[in-house]
Motif scaffolding. Structure first.
Motif, PDB file in Angstrom:
ATOM      1  N   ALA A 223      91.632  21.582 -11.337  1.00 40.46           N
ATOM      2  CA  ALA A 223      91.558  22.876 -10.659  1.00 40.46           C
ATOM      3  C   ALA A 223      92.814  23.124  -9.832  1.00 40.46           C
ATOM      4  O   ALA A 223      93.352  24.241  -9.806  1.00 40.46           O
ATOM      5  N   ASP A 224      93.289  22.076  -9.159  1.00 38.17           N
ATOM      6  CA  ASP A 224      94.502  22.223  -8.358  1.00 38.17           C
ATOM      7  C   ASP A 224      95.700  22.540  -9.238  1.00 38.17           C
ATOM      8  O   ASP A 224      96.582  23.315  -8.849  1.00 38.17           O
ATOM      9  N   PHE A 225      95.748  21.935 -10.432  1.00 42.78           N
ATOM     10  CA  PHE A 225      96.880  22.196 -11.317  1.00 42.78           C
ATOM     11  C   PHE A 225      96.893  23.650 -11.768  1.00 42.78           C
ATOM     12  O   PHE A 225      97.949  24.267 -11.865  1.00 42.78           O
ATOM     13  N   ASP A 226      95.731  24.227 -12.063  1.00 46.27           N
ATOM     14  CA  ASP A 226      95.671  25.636 -12.447  1.00 46.27           C
ATOM     15  C   ASP A 226      96.240  26.523 -11.343  1.00 46.27           C
ATOM     16  O   ASP A 226      96.992  27.462 -11.608  1.00 46.27           O
ATOM     17  N   ARG A 227      95.868  26.224 -10.089  1.00 42.80           N
ATOM     18  CA  ARG A 227      96.402  27.005  -8.967  1.00 42.80           C
ATOM     19  C   ARG A 227      97.907  26.763  -8.791  1.00 42.80           C
ATOM     20  O   ARG A 227      98.660  27.697  -8.517  1.00 42.80           O
ATOM     21  N   PHE A 228      98.322  25.515  -8.977  1.00 33.28           N
ATOM     22  CA  PHE A 228      99.743  25.176  -8.874  1.00 33.28           C
ATOM     23  C   PHE A 228     100.549  25.955  -9.904  1.00 33.28           C
ATOM     24  O   PHE A 228     101.616  26.487  -9.596  1.00 33.28           O
ATOM     25  N   ARG A 229     100.059  26.014 -11.134  1.00 32.62           N
ATOM     26  CA  ARG A 229     100.778  26.719 -12.187  1.00 32.62           C
ATOM     27  C   ARG A 229     100.912  28.199 -11.872  1.00 32.62           C
ATOM     28  O   ARG A 229     101.987  28.795 -12.054  1.00 32.62           O
ATOM     29  N   GLU A 230      99.838  28.815 -11.388  1.00 35.47           N
ATOM     30  CA  GLU A 230      99.905  30.235 -11.043  1.00 35.47           C
ATOM     31  C   GLU A 230     100.936  30.493  -9.953  1.00 35.47           C
ATOM     32  O   GLU A 230     101.747  31.416 -10.052  1.00 35.47           O
ATOM     33  N   ARG A 231     100.909  29.665  -8.897  1.00 35.14           N
ATOM     34  CA  ARG A 231     101.859  29.847  -7.800  1.00 35.14           C
ATOM     35  C   ARG A 231     103.282  29.568  -8.258  1.00 35.14           C
ATOM     36  O   ARG A 231     104.225  30.250  -7.842  1.00 35.14           O
ATOM     37  N   PHE A 232     103.464  28.571  -9.140  1.00 33.93           N
ATOM     38  CA  PHE A 232     104.790  28.221  -9.610  1.00 33.93           C
ATOM     39  C   PHE A 232     105.369  29.337 -10.477  1.00 33.93           C
ATOM     40  O   PHE A 232     106.562  29.656 -10.385  1.00 33.93           O
ATOM     41  N   GLU A 233     104.548  29.941 -11.330  1.00 38.36           N
ATOM     42  CA  GLU A 233     105.015  31.045 -12.170  1.00 38.36           C
ATOM     43  C   GLU A 233     105.457  32.220 -11.309  1.00 38.36           C
ATOM     44  O   GLU A 233     106.462  32.888 -11.601  1.00 38.36           O
ATOM     45  N   GLU A 234     104.697  32.497 -10.255  1.00 32.55           N
ATOM     46  CA  GLU A 234     105.078  33.572  -9.344  1.00 32.55           C
ATOM     47  C   GLU A 234     106.404  33.255  -8.661  1.00 32.55           C
ATOM     48  O   GLU A 234     107.270  34.130  -8.506  1.00 32.55           O
ATOM     49  N   LEU A 235     106.577  32.005  -8.257  1.00 31.87           N
ATOM     50  CA  LEU A 235     107.811  31.593  -7.593  1.00 31.87           C
ATOM     51  C   LEU A 235     109.001  31.714  -8.518  1.00 31.87           C
ATOM     52  O   LEU A 235     110.057  32.240  -8.130  1.00 31.87           O
ATOM     53  N   VAL A 236     108.840  31.256  -9.763  1.00 32.58           N
ATOM     54  CA  VAL A 236     109.931  31.332 -10.723  1.00 32.58           C
ATOM     55  C   VAL A 236     110.325  32.784 -10.983  1.00 32.58           C
ATOM     56  O   VAL A 236     111.511  33.132 -11.055  1.00 32.58           O
ATOM     57  N   ALA A 237     109.318  33.666 -11.123  1.00 32.22           N
ATOM     58  CA  ALA A 237     109.603  35.086 -11.346  1.00 32.22           C
ATOM     59  C   ALA A 237     110.360  35.680 -10.165  1.00 32.22           C
ATOM     60  O   ALA A 237     111.329  36.424 -10.341  1.00 32.22           O
ATOM     61  N   ASP A 238     109.944  35.348  -8.946  1.00 32.03           N
ATOM     62  CA  ASP A 238     110.627  35.865  -7.757  1.00 32.03           C
ATOM     63  C   ASP A 238     112.066  35.369  -7.690  1.00 32.03           C
ATOM     64  O   ASP A 238     112.988  36.123  -7.341  1.00 32.03           O
ATOM     65  N   LEU A 239     112.272  34.095  -8.017  1.00 33.03           N
ATOM     66  CA  LEU A 239     113.610  33.529  -7.940  1.00 33.03           C
ATOM     67  C   LEU A 239     114.535  34.107  -9.008  1.00 33.03           C
ATOM     68  O   LEU A 239     115.674  34.485  -8.721  1.00 33.03           O
ATOM     69  N   THR A 240     114.055  34.180 -10.248  1.00 30.30           N
ATOM     70  CA  THR A 240     114.920  34.612 -11.339  1.00 30.30           C
ATOM     71  C   THR A 240     115.224  36.106 -11.282  1.00 30.30           C
ATOM     72  O   THR A 240     116.298  36.532 -11.712  1.00 30.30           O
ATOM     73  N   PHE A 241     114.298  36.897 -10.751  1.00 31.42           N
ATOM     74  CA  PHE A 241     114.537  38.338 -10.696  1.00 31.42           C
ATOM     75  C   PHE A 241     115.061  38.798  -9.344  1.00 31.42           C
ATOM     76  O   PHE A 241     115.465  39.943  -9.199  1.00 31.42           O
ATOM     77  N   GLY A 242     115.042  37.916  -8.356  1.00 30.51           N
ATOM     78  CA  GLY A 242     115.483  38.343  -7.031  1.00 30.51           C
ATOM     79  C   GLY A 242     116.583  37.516  -6.430  1.00 30.51           C
ATOM     80  O   GLY A 242     116.919  37.670  -5.248  1.00 30.51           O
ATOM     81  N   ALA A 243     117.190  36.597  -7.230  1.00 31.37           N
ATOM     82  CA  ALA A 243     118.212  35.709  -6.678  1.00 31.37           C
ATOM     83  C   ALA A 243     119.521  36.435  -6.410  1.00 31.37           C
ATOM     84  O   ALA A 243     120.217  36.147  -5.436  1.00 31.37           O
ATOM     85  N   ALA A 244     119.888  37.372  -7.274  1.00 26.83           N
ATOM     86  CA  ALA A 244     121.175  38.061  -7.135  1.00 26.83           C
ATOM     87  C   ALA A 244     121.130  39.086  -6.004  1.00 26.83           C
ATOM     88  O   ALA A 244     120.142  39.793  -5.817  1.00 26.83           O
ATOM     89  N   THR A 245     122.234  39.176  -5.270  1.00 26.31           N
ATOM     90  CA  THR A 245     122.356  40.146  -4.189  1.00 26.31           C
ATOM     91  C   THR A 245     122.680  41.516  -4.769  1.00 26.31           C
ATOM     92  O   THR A 245     123.648  41.637  -5.537  1.00 26.31           O
ATOM     93  N   PRO A 246     121.906  42.550  -4.446  1.00 34.68           N
ATOM     94  CA  PRO A 246     122.193  43.889  -4.958  1.00 34.68           C
ATOM     95  C   PRO A 246     123.606  44.331  -4.601  1.00 34.68           C
ATOM     96  O   PRO A 246     124.063  44.159  -3.466  1.00 34.68           O
TER      97      PRO A 246
END
Length: 277
Positions: A223-246
């Motif tokens: 159960a913890d791994f399922d929650r970890f995966r969801e949070r990790f996917e959100e983190l990766v999306a935030d990092l990859t789409f928001g890392a560059a400075t506008p």
């Protein structure tokens, strides 16, 4: 490849090796090798790894052989299904194979060359020339591979005719269709040999200040791994789409590899694991 015998015959021919060489390296008779290759004798899964070692197979070929043998010779339906998925993933991620019949955007971007070219096209100083792009990729790629990657990106509407990047919409993390899981998703290619080789190349050829390498292990319940995966996917999306400075034009492309996988079997131990030594 239809079966492991076809694959072994093709591998021997590709490396100018004979049945006798296979037999000698395995410490077996020549008739044994002939029977294996001609289908008169099966290759037990426990011996497949030894055959791969004897023939000095690289990671991709070794993985393919083991999966082919497991699919045909294993008595476990689960093992056969797992092997089928693995074979499917390997065959659809061959070098330069950007436009297979079942190709989709996830598979195209799972090829590091395509991802690098797309991100490079977002840079202000990119030159729309095949040779220039091939020279910029590290390690350098041949022109045919670069051309195939560009054609695949254009087919999915990510590059225009001038090789300028067309913005990709940020994925909806709640959509299972956009964030696919399983053998058809880009996650299934994370442990692909080429990606690992690319990572090793980057670690050898870049300065410590130019790279970030992190490894960690953690113990979780299912159960913890399922929650970890969801949070990790959100983190990766935030990092990859928001890392560059506008407003700041990028001038270099970085590869981001994320692989989360189990390194132990399940355990039924209850309570504090430290109490069990």
């Amino acid at each position: 490849m239809s079966d492991y015998r076809d694959f072994l015959r093709e591998y021997l021919a590709r490396h100018d090796l004979s049945q006798s060489v296979l037999a000698d390296r395995m410490g077996m008779s020549r008739s044994w090798a002939s029977q294996i290759l001609n289908g008169h004798r099966g290759l037990r899964p426990v011996l497949a790894g030894a055959v791969a070692d004897a023939l000095a197979m690289k990671a991709r070929d070794r993985m393919r052989l083991l999966a082919l043998v497991e699919r045909e010779e294993s008595n476990s339906e689960l093992a056969q299904a797992r092997a089928e998925h693995l074979i499917d993933g390997i065959e659809r991620s061959e070098p330069g194979n950007f436009t297979t019949p079942r190709s989709d955007l996830h598979q195209v971007l799972a090829r590091w060359q395509a991802g690098a070219i797309y991100e490079m096209a977002r840079c202000e100083q990119v030159v729309p020339d095949l040779k220039w792009i091939a020279d910029m990729l590290q390690p350098r790629q041949d022109l045919a591979t670069v051309k195939q990657a560009i054609q695949a990106l254009q087919a999915h509407g990510l590059l225009d005719e001038q090789l300028q990047a067309i913005p990709m919409p940020k994925p909806d993390m709640s959509s299972e269709r956009q964030i696919a899981h399983g053998p058809d998703s880009d996650a299934a290619y994370a442990l692909h040999e080429e990606t690992l080789e690319l990572a090793k190349y980057g670690l050898r050829t870049t300065l410590p200040s130019e790279r970030l390498f992190v490894t960690a292990s953690l113990a979780l319940s299912e159960a913890d791994f399922d929650r970890f995966r969801e949070r990790f996917e959100e983190l990766v999306a935030d990092l990859t789409f928001g890392a560059a400075t506008p407003g700041v034009p990028p001038n270099r492309v970085y590869q981001v590899n994320v692989a989360v996988y189990p390194i132990t079997l399940y355990t039924d131990i209850e309570g504090d694991p430290s109490e069990h030594g």
